[in-house]
Write a protein that holds these residues in place. Structure first.
Motif, PDB file in Angstrom:
ATOM      1  N   GLY A  67      -3.125   1.833  -1.855  1.00  0.00           N
ATOM      2  CA  GLY A  67      -3.565   0.447  -1.862  1.00  0.00           C
ATOM      3  C   GLY A  67      -4.927   0.277  -1.198  1.00  0.00           C
ATOM      4  O   GLY A  67      -5.615   1.251  -0.889  1.00  0.00           O
ATOM      5  N   GLY A  68      -5.327  -0.953  -0.985  1.00  0.00           N
ATOM      6  CA  GLY A  68      -6.610  -1.237  -0.365  1.00  0.00           C
ATOM      7  C   GLY A  68      -7.796  -0.899  -1.233  1.00  0.00           C
ATOM      8  O   GLY A  68      -8.915  -0.756  -0.736  1.00  0.00           O
ATOM      9  N   LEU A  87      -0.035  -1.180 -13.067  1.00  0.00           N
ATOM     10  CA  LEU A  87       1.134  -2.023 -12.800  1.00  0.00           C
ATOM     11  C   LEU A  87       0.955  -3.413 -13.391  1.00  0.00           C
ATOM     12  O   LEU A  87       1.869  -3.965 -14.011  1.00  0.00           O
ATOM     13  CB  LEU A  87       1.368  -2.128 -11.290  1.00  0.00           C
ATOM     14  N   GLU A  88      -0.230  -3.978 -13.219  1.00  0.00           N
ATOM     15  CA  GLU A  88      -0.485  -5.325 -13.726  1.00  0.00           C
ATOM     16  C   GLU A  88      -0.563  -5.349 -15.250  1.00  0.00           C
ATOM     17  O   GLU A  88      -0.062  -6.280 -15.895  1.00  0.00           O
ATOM     18  CB  GLU A  88      -1.784  -5.856 -13.124  1.00  0.00           C
ATOM     19  N   SER A  89      -1.162  -4.334 -15.831  1.00  0.00           N
ATOM     20  CA  SER A  89      -1.330  -4.307 -17.278  1.00  0.00           C
ATOM     21  C   SER A  89      -0.010  -4.107 -18.010  1.00  0.00           C
ATOM     22  O   SER A  89       0.232  -4.703 -19.056  1.00  0.00           O
ATOM     23  CB  SER A  89      -2.310  -3.202 -17.672  1.00  0.00           C
ATOM     24  N   THR A  90       0.841  -3.245 -17.439  1.00  0.00           N
ATOM     25  CA  THR A  90       2.102  -2.925 -18.118  1.00  0.00           C
ATOM     26  C   THR A  90       3.241  -3.845 -17.704  1.00  0.00           C
ATOM     27  O   THR A  90       4.319  -3.798 -18.286  1.00  0.00           O
ATOM     28  CB  THR A  90       2.508  -1.470 -17.825  1.00  0.00           C
ATOM     29  N   ASN A  91       3.003  -4.653 -16.635  1.00  0.00           N
ATOM     30  CA  ASN A  91       4.037  -5.575 -16.150  1.00  0.00           C
ATOM     31  C   ASN A  91       5.341  -4.842 -15.878  1.00  0.00           C
ATOM     32  O   ASN A  91       6.427  -5.313 -16.195  1.00  0.00           O
ATOM     33  CB  ASN A  91       4.268  -6.705 -17.163  1.00  0.00           C
ATOM     34  N   THR A  92       5.218  -3.657 -15.273  1.00  0.00           N
ATOM     35  CA  THR A  92       6.392  -2.835 -14.998  1.00  0.00           C
ATOM     36  C   THR A  92       7.279  -3.474 -13.933  1.00  0.00           C
ATOM     37  O   THR A  92       6.807  -4.222 -13.081  1.00  0.00           O
ATOM     38  CB  THR A  92       5.967  -1.428 -14.536  1.00  0.00           C
ATOM     39  N   ALA A  93       8.549  -3.152 -13.991  1.00  0.00           N
ATOM     40  CA  ALA A  93       9.510  -3.679 -13.025  1.00  0.00           C
ATOM     41  C   ALA A  93       9.749  -2.704 -11.887  1.00  0.00           C
ATOM     42  O   ALA A  93      10.707  -2.839 -11.128  1.00  0.00           O
ATOM     43  CB  ALA A  93      10.834  -3.991 -13.720  1.00  0.00           C
ATOM     44  N   ALA A  94       8.876  -1.705 -11.747  1.00  0.00           N
ATOM     45  CA  ALA A  94       9.059  -0.714 -10.696  1.00  0.00           C
ATOM     46  C   ALA A  94       8.973  -1.340  -9.310  1.00  0.00           C
ATOM     47  O   ALA A  94       8.184  -2.258  -9.069  1.00  0.00           O
ATOM     48  CB  ALA A  94       7.993   0.378 -10.821  1.00  0.00           C
ATOM     49  N   ALA A  95       9.797  -0.837  -8.389  1.00  0.00           N
ATOM     50  CA  ALA A  95       9.622  -1.179  -6.983  1.00  0.00           C
ATOM     51  C   ALA A  95       8.381  -0.438  -6.493  1.00  0.00           C
ATOM     52  O   ALA A  95       8.020   0.608  -7.034  1.00  0.00           O
ATOM     53  CB  ALA A  95      10.844  -0.752  -6.182  1.00  0.00           C
ATOM     54  N   THR A  96       7.695  -0.993  -5.503  1.00  0.00           N
ATOM     55  CA  THR A  96       6.487  -0.357  -5.003  1.00  0.00           C
ATOM     56  C   THR A  96       6.463  -0.306  -3.488  1.00  0.00           C
ATOM     57  O   THR A  96       7.108  -1.114  -2.816  1.00  0.00           O
ATOM     58  CB  THR A  96       5.216  -1.105  -5.470  1.00  0.00           C
ATOM     59  N   VAL A  97       5.715   0.657  -2.974  1.00  0.00           N
ATOM     60  CA  VAL A  97       5.405   0.732  -1.555  1.00  0.00           C
ATOM     61  C   VAL A  97       3.894   0.894  -1.452  1.00  0.00           C
ATOM     62  O   VAL A  97       3.346   1.915  -1.866  1.00  0.00           O
ATOM     63  CB  VAL A  97       6.120   1.901  -0.856  1.00  0.00           C
ATOM     64  N   ASP A  98       3.225  -0.122  -0.927  1.00  0.00           N
ATOM     65  CA  ASP A  98       1.777  -0.169  -0.781  1.00  0.00           C
ATOM     66  C   ASP A  98       1.454   0.065   0.692  1.00  0.00           C
ATOM     67  O   ASP A  98       1.683  -0.801   1.538  1.00  0.00           O
ATOM     68  CB  ASP A  98       1.277  -1.545  -1.255  1.00  0.00           C
ATOM     69  N   ALA A  99       0.926   1.253   1.011  1.00  0.00           N
ATOM     70  CA  ALA A  99       0.681   1.615   2.405  1.00  0.00           C
ATOM     71  C   ALA A  99      -0.297   0.674   3.086  1.00  0.00           C
ATOM     72  O   ALA A  99      -0.080   0.251   4.230  1.00  0.00           O
ATOM     73  CB  ALA A  99       0.161   3.054   2.479  1.00  0.00           C
ATOM     74  N   PHE A 100      -1.367   0.319   2.405  1.00  0.00           N
ATOM     75  CA  PHE A 100      -2.379  -0.534   3.018  1.00  0.00           C
ATOM     76  C   PHE A 100      -1.825  -1.935   3.283  1.00  0.00           C
ATOM     77  O   PHE A 100      -2.172  -2.569   4.285  1.00  0.00           O
ATOM     78  CB  PHE A 100      -3.621  -0.610   2.137  1.00  0.00           C
ATOM     79  N   ALA A 101      -0.962  -2.422   2.391  1.00  0.00           N
ATOM     80  CA  ALA A 101      -0.344  -3.727   2.609  1.00  0.00           C
ATOM     81  C   ALA A 101       0.518  -3.710   3.868  1.00  0.00           C
ATOM     82  O   ALA A 101       0.527  -4.674   4.647  1.00  0.00           O
ATOM     83  CB  ALA A 101       0.492  -4.134   1.397  1.00  0.00           C
ATOM     84  N   LEU A 102       1.236  -2.612   4.101  1.00  0.00           N
ATOM     85  CA  LEU A 102       2.024  -2.491   5.320  1.00  0.00           C
ATOM     86  C   LEU A 102       1.122  -2.472   6.543  1.00  0.00           C
ATOM     87  O   LEU A 102       1.417  -3.091   7.568  1.00  0.00           O
ATOM     88  CB  LEU A 102       2.868  -1.215   5.267  1.00  0.00           C
ATOM     89  N   PHE A 103       0.031  -1.750   6.441  1.00  0.00           N
ATOM     90  CA  PHE A 103      -0.926  -1.684   7.545  1.00  0.00           C
ATOM     91  C   PHE A 103      -1.483  -3.065   7.876  1.00  0.00           C
ATOM     92  O   PHE A 103      -1.489  -3.494   9.030  1.00  0.00           O
ATOM     93  CB  PHE A 103      -2.063  -0.735   7.167  1.00  0.00           C
ATOM     94  N   GLU A 104      -1.958  -3.779   6.852  1.00  0.00           N
ATOM     95  CA  GLU A 104      -2.586  -5.083   7.079  1.00  0.00           C
ATOM     96  C   GLU A 104      -1.599  -6.134   7.574  1.00  0.00           C
ATOM     97  O   GLU A 104      -1.962  -7.035   8.313  1.00  0.00           O
ATOM     98  CB  GLU A 104      -3.251  -5.569   5.793  1.00  0.00           C
ATOM     99  N   SER A 105      -0.351  -6.016   7.152  1.00  0.00           N
ATOM    100  CA  SER A 105       0.644  -7.022   7.520  1.00  0.00           C
ATOM    101  C   SER A 105       1.069  -6.916   8.974  1.00  0.00           C
ATOM    102  O   SER A 105       1.716  -7.813   9.510  1.00  0.00           O
ATOM    103  CB  SER A 105       1.878  -6.888   6.624  1.00  0.00           C
TER     104      SER A 105
END
Length: 343
Positions: free
Chosen positions: A95-96, A106-124
Motif C-alpha cells: 500500500g501507500g 482490485l478496483e478494476s476487477t471489483n474483486t471480493a477478496a479480503a485484503t491486508v494493506d500494510a501502509f493503511a495499518l501503519f497510518e491508522s
C-alpha cells in the motif's frame, strides 16, 4: 529510479486490459490454492513471507515479486498477476502507492477478496508496540471487499510509532517491525474468517511470529544504546524506519533524498553536497539500495568507499533462502558491525 505515477498507472492499465480478456478458468489456475480453494497472494515476497509465517502448513502463499534483483518500483504487472489478484481469497500488499498495481487491479476487477494493506495499518496507528501485549480474542470485521483493514478490537496502539513523522509519506513500512507484526495478526484474523477450522493455528502462528520479531527489535535497541544519534547517510530513505528505531541520525541532504523518493534526478548541488558529506567523513555508514542503483547512487557509494566509510546494503525483496525475520536480523547485524565500537 522509481516510475512516475503516470507511468505506473499506464503500466497497470495495460495489465488490466489483458487480464480482462482472461477466462475464469485461466484466473483460477494463476494462484496456488489448498484443498479448500483458499488462495493467498502477496505483492512482494517480503509480505509473502510474513503471510506464510501465519499460514504455516495449511496454505501456500504466492508472491508476485520475488526476484532478489527486482525493483518493485518499476514492476510491470502481467496479465497472470492481474488474474491471480482478482481470483484470490486474500491479498496482502504494502500500500501507500508502493505497489499501486494491486489497488488498480482490485478496483478494476471489483474483486471480493479480503485484503491486508500494510501502509493503511501503519497510518491508522493500529500497528503494535512490540513490547505491549496482544489481545486477539475479538474477530476483526471482514466486509468481503478491499476497504481499509479494521483491527480496532486488538490492543494495538500508536506507541510503536512514537517519533515517526507522518507529515511525509515513506512507504517502506516493512522496515517498521510494529507494522510487520500488525500485518501478521491481521492476516491471522482474515484467514480465521476464511478457514475457521484453522483459526487457532493462524493466531498461534501470528503470536510465534511476534515472539520472533523480538530477535530483531532487541538487536535494534542494542544499536540505539551503543550508537545514539550516530550520523548516517542513505542513497534513498528505504531504511527510514530502521534508522528511527536504531536512534541514528540521517544527515543526508533533504533535497537529495526528496528527489530520489519522488523519482526525479537530484540537483547537481544536492549531489555535490551529499558527495562532500561522504568525502569529509561526516557520517559513519552509508545505507545503500542495490536494487535501485543508478549512476548517482554508484557515485555516492564510490565516494563512501574512497573515504573508508562502511556501506550497508538494504533491499526491497527477500534474498533467496531467507524469511522475513532472518532478513531483518541480518540487516541489523550488518548495521551494527558497520558502526563498530561505540563512538
Amino acid at each position: 529510479m522509481r516510475l512516475s505515477p503516470r507511468t505506473r498507472a499506464a503500466t497497470a492499465a495495460a495489465a488490466l486490459a489483458c487480464a480482462a480478456a482472461l477466462t475464469l478458468t485461466a484466473c483460477g489456475s494463476a494462484a496456488d490454492s489448498d484443498s479448500d480453494g483458499i488462495t493467498v497472494v502477496a505483492s512482494t515476497n517480503v509480505w509473502g513471507s510474513v503471510a506464510q509465517a501465519v499460514a504455516g502448513d495449511r496454505l501456500q502463499v504466492r508472491s508476485l515479486i520475488n526476484e532478489p534483483s527486482a525493483d518493485p518500483h518499476s514492476y510491470e504487472a502481467s496479465p497472470a498477476d492481474a488474474a491471480a489478484i482478482s481470483d484470490a481469497s486474500l491479498v496482502v500488499y504494502n500500500g501507500g502507492g508502493y505497489d499501486q498495481f494491486v489497488d488498480d487491479i482490485l478496483e478494476s476487477t471489483n474483486t471480493a477478496a479480503a485484503t491486508v494493506d500494510a501502509f493503511a495499518l501503519f497510518e491508522s496507528g493500529e500497528s503494535s508496540d512490540l513490547h505491549a501485549g496482544h489481545d486477539h480474542g475479538a474477530e476483526a470485521t471482514h466486509d468481503g471487499g478491499h476497504e481499509e483493514d479494521s483491527h480496532a478490537e486488538d490492543s494495538h496502539s500508536g506507541d510503536g510509532h512514537e517519533g515517526h513523522d507522518h507529515g511525509g509519506i515513506n512507504e517502506h513500512v516493512w522496515y517498521d517491525l510494529a507494522t510487520a507484526d500488525a500485518v501478521a495478526h491481521t492476516v491471522a484474523d482474515r484467514l480465521a474468517e476464511l478457514d475457521p477450522e484453522g483459526a487457532d493455528v493462524y493466531r498461534a502462528n501470528a503470536t510465534a511470529f511476534h515472539t520472533r520479531l523480538h530477535e530483531v527489535s532487541d538487536r535494534t535497541a542494542a544499536v540505539a544504546a551503543a550508537h545514539p544519534q550516530a550520523p548516517i547517510a542513505q542513497t534513498e530513505p528505504i531504511a527510514h524506519y530502521l534508522v528511527l528505531a536504531a536512534a541514528l541520525n540521517d544527515v543526508t541532504p533533504t533535497d537529495f533524498t526528496n528527489a530520489v523518493e519522488n523519482g526525479t534526478d537530484p540537483s547537481p548541488a544536492s549531489i555535490a553536497a551529499t558527495r562532500q558529506l561522504l568525502l569529509d567523513k561526516q557520517v559513519r555508514v552509508l545505507i545503500y539500495n542495490p536494487q535501485t542503483e543508478d549512476k548517482v547512487s554508484r557515485e555516492m557509494r564510490s565516494a563512501a568507499e574512497q573515504a573508508g566509510i562502511p556501506v550497508v546494503e538494504v533491499s526491497e525483496t527477500l534474498p533467496e533462502g531467507l524469511d522475513y525475520v532472518q532478513w531483518q536480523t541480518g540487516t541489523v547485524d550488518d548495521l551494527a558491525a558497520a558502526l563498530g565500537a561505540p563512538a
